[in-house]
Scaffold this motif. Structure first.
Motif, short mmCIF file in Angstrom:
data_model
loop_
_atom_site.label_atom_id
_atom_site.label_comp_id
_atom_site.label_asym_id
_atom_site.label_seq_id
_atom_site.Cartn_x
_atom_site.Cartn_y
_atom_site.Cartn_z
N THR A 81 6.93 53.53 -31.49
CA THR A 81 5.90 53.49 -32.33
C THR A 81 5.70 54.80 -32.81
O THR A 81 6.24 55.77 -32.95
CB THR A 81 4.57 53.95 -31.19
N MET A 82 5.44 54.57 -34.34
CA MET A 82 5.52 55.27 -35.32
C MET A 82 4.31 55.80 -36.02
O MET A 82 3.46 54.93 -36.13
CB MET A 82 6.33 54.58 -36.53
N ASP A 83 4.35 56.69 -36.76
CA ASP A 83 3.09 57.61 -37.50
C ASP A 83 3.64 57.83 -38.81
O ASP A 83 4.85 58.11 -39.14
CB ASP A 83 2.64 58.70 -36.84
N TYR A 102 5.03 47.40 -36.34
CA TYR A 102 5.45 46.32 -37.48
C TYR A 102 6.33 46.63 -38.55
O TYR A 102 7.61 46.14 -38.80
CB TYR A 102 4.20 45.44 -37.84
N ALA A 103 5.81 47.55 -39.45
CA ALA A 103 6.65 47.87 -40.68
C ALA A 103 7.82 48.56 -40.35
O ALA A 103 7.91 49.56 -39.68
CB ALA A 103 5.50 48.73 -41.53
N LYS A 104 8.87 48.19 -41.33
CA LYS A 104 10.12 49.06 -41.19
C LYS A 104 9.83 50.18 -41.75
O LYS A 104 10.72 51.38 -41.31
CB LYS A 104 11.14 48.27 -41.80
N GLU A 129 -1.36 44.43 -38.44
CA GLU A 129 -1.89 43.29 -39.11
C GLU A 129 -2.07 43.56 -40.27
O GLU A 129 -1.73 42.77 -41.31
CB GLU A 129 -3.16 43.09 -38.48
N LEU A 130 -2.29 44.70 -40.87
CA LEU A 130 -2.39 44.96 -42.28
C LEU A 130 -0.95 44.93 -43.14
O LEU A 130 -0.81 44.51 -44.03
CB LEU A 130 -3.13 46.24 -42.66
N ALA A 131 -0.20 45.60 -42.20
CA ALA A 131 1.39 45.44 -42.84
C ALA A 131 1.84 44.08 -43.01
O ALA A 131 2.44 43.81 -43.96
CB ALA A 131 2.31 46.31 -41.72
N ARG A 132 1.48 43.02 -42.09
CA ARG A 132 1.78 41.72 -42.34
C ARG A 132 0.90 41.08 -43.52
O ARG A 132 1.62 40.25 -44.02
CB ARG A 132 1.45 40.94 -40.89
N PRO A 138 9.34 43.85 -41.88
CA PRO A 138 9.26 44.16 -40.62
C PRO A 138 10.46 45.14 -40.02
O PRO A 138 11.46 45.13 -40.51
CB PRO A 138 9.38 42.80 -39.71
N PHE A 139 9.85 45.70 -39.00
CA PHE A 139 10.95 46.74 -38.27
C PHE A 139 12.07 45.84 -37.61
O PHE A 139 11.51 44.77 -36.86
CB PHE A 139 9.93 47.44 -37.46
#
Length: 309
Positions: A81-83, A102-104, A129-132, A138-139
């Motif tokens: 999990t990333m910040d 989700y996001a790379k 969901e916003l990233a999608r 994707p990560f």
């Protein structure tokens, strides 16, 4: 007192994390810092300081060398999990995401929050969901190095609460941490950005200082700062905002950085944090109370990599 590194706008300063950096591949770290500086400066040709810091941080996320993006460490349950966060100094607007999967490039998602929503922070599945929806890459999953380090720690003895108690000590000992950047563009606007996979073996759902405005980063019209280290300590002190306040009173970037490194050392001991900063005149500085904090600076005339392990 040390003299700051004097740069001409557009200019950028970045770091690869404060820590022990034992057994690090020094050449790989140096190459990753140099590439991030280059990408940050290249962004200045068509974009603002926001684009500069986002591109520099995205480069470090993509490198796999640091605890950010594809190099992120695993939490206690074996998940990543990333910040991340971005802040623009001209209007004090910030965008941040926390506990995202989700996001790379979480820093690009933080930029979306900054530029396309009225909010400062969006977390967890809602941010994913916003990233999608905006089509971010994707990560690809954790690196084999991150998985192996997690497995070794998991099998080293104990579980549950016993392992969780060790994570702050691990944060002191391991050399990979938050990555960050602060920049001054040709229009005199400052910005800061930060990204992290957090601390290895952290509790699932733990959020550190990186997405917290005033702690992990801060930028206004005079200066921009990014912190790295044990997030709980950095949050408690509001380290980046404190540095900004010191700068506003002294107009001395070295004093602003060094005073806060001393403060966190006095409060929580050595091996806990580092800080980088740049001001509206192009003066830049970095310092840490750890064994090493790879950092670098660049403008159109030169590029320097400092603080190597």
């Amino acid at each position: 007192m040390e003299m700051p590194v004097r740069l001409t706008s557009p200019a950028i300063i970045i770091h690869g994390g404060a820590g022990a950096w034992r057994n690090a591949d020094v050449n790989a770290v140096k190459r990753a810092i140099e590439e991030a500086l280059s990408r940050g400066l290249e962004a200045s040709r068509t974009g603002s300081s926001v684009e500069m810091v986002v591109e520099a941080v995205a480069s470090m996320e993509d490198s796999g060398v640091f605890d950010a993006g594809v190099g992120s460490v695993l939490d206690l349950s074996g998940r990543v999990t990333m910040d991340a966060a971005v802040m623009r100094g001209s209007d004090l607007r910030a965008g941040a995401v926390a506990a995202v999967t989700y996001a790379k490039n979480p820093v690009r998602l933080a930029k979306v929050v900054l530029e396309r929503t009225p909010h400062v922070m969006i977390v967890g599945g809602w941010a994913d969901e916003l990233a999608r929806k905006v089509g971010l890459e994707p990560f690809p999953g954790p690196s084999s190095r991150s998985v192996e380090r997690w497995r070794q720690l998991k099998e080293s003895g104990g579980d549950g609460d016993e392992l969780a108690k060790r994570w702050i000590e691990l944060a002191r000992q391991l050399g990979l941490d938050t990555v960050g950047a602060a920049a001054l563009d040709s229009q005199g606007t400052l910005a800061a950005a930060v990204s992290t996979g957090g601390v290895i073996m952290k509790f699932p759902g733990r959020v550190g200082d990186s997405p917290v405005v005033g702690a992990g980063l801060y930028a206004d019209k005079l200066s921009a700062f990014v912190a790295t280290g044990v997030g709980e300590y950095i949050i408690s002190l509001g380290l980046s905002l404190r540095a900004s306040i010191v700068y506003s009173m002294t107009r001395d970037i070295v004093s602003a950085v060094e005073s806060q490194v001393r403060l966190i050392t006095e409060a929580f001991g050595a091996g806990t944090a580092g800080l980088i900063g740049i001001d509206y005149q192009g003066n830049a500085w970095g310092s840490a109370n750890t064994n090493a904090m790879p950092w670098g600076v660049a403008d159109r005339g030169r590029s320097l990599v400092l603080g190597m392990p």
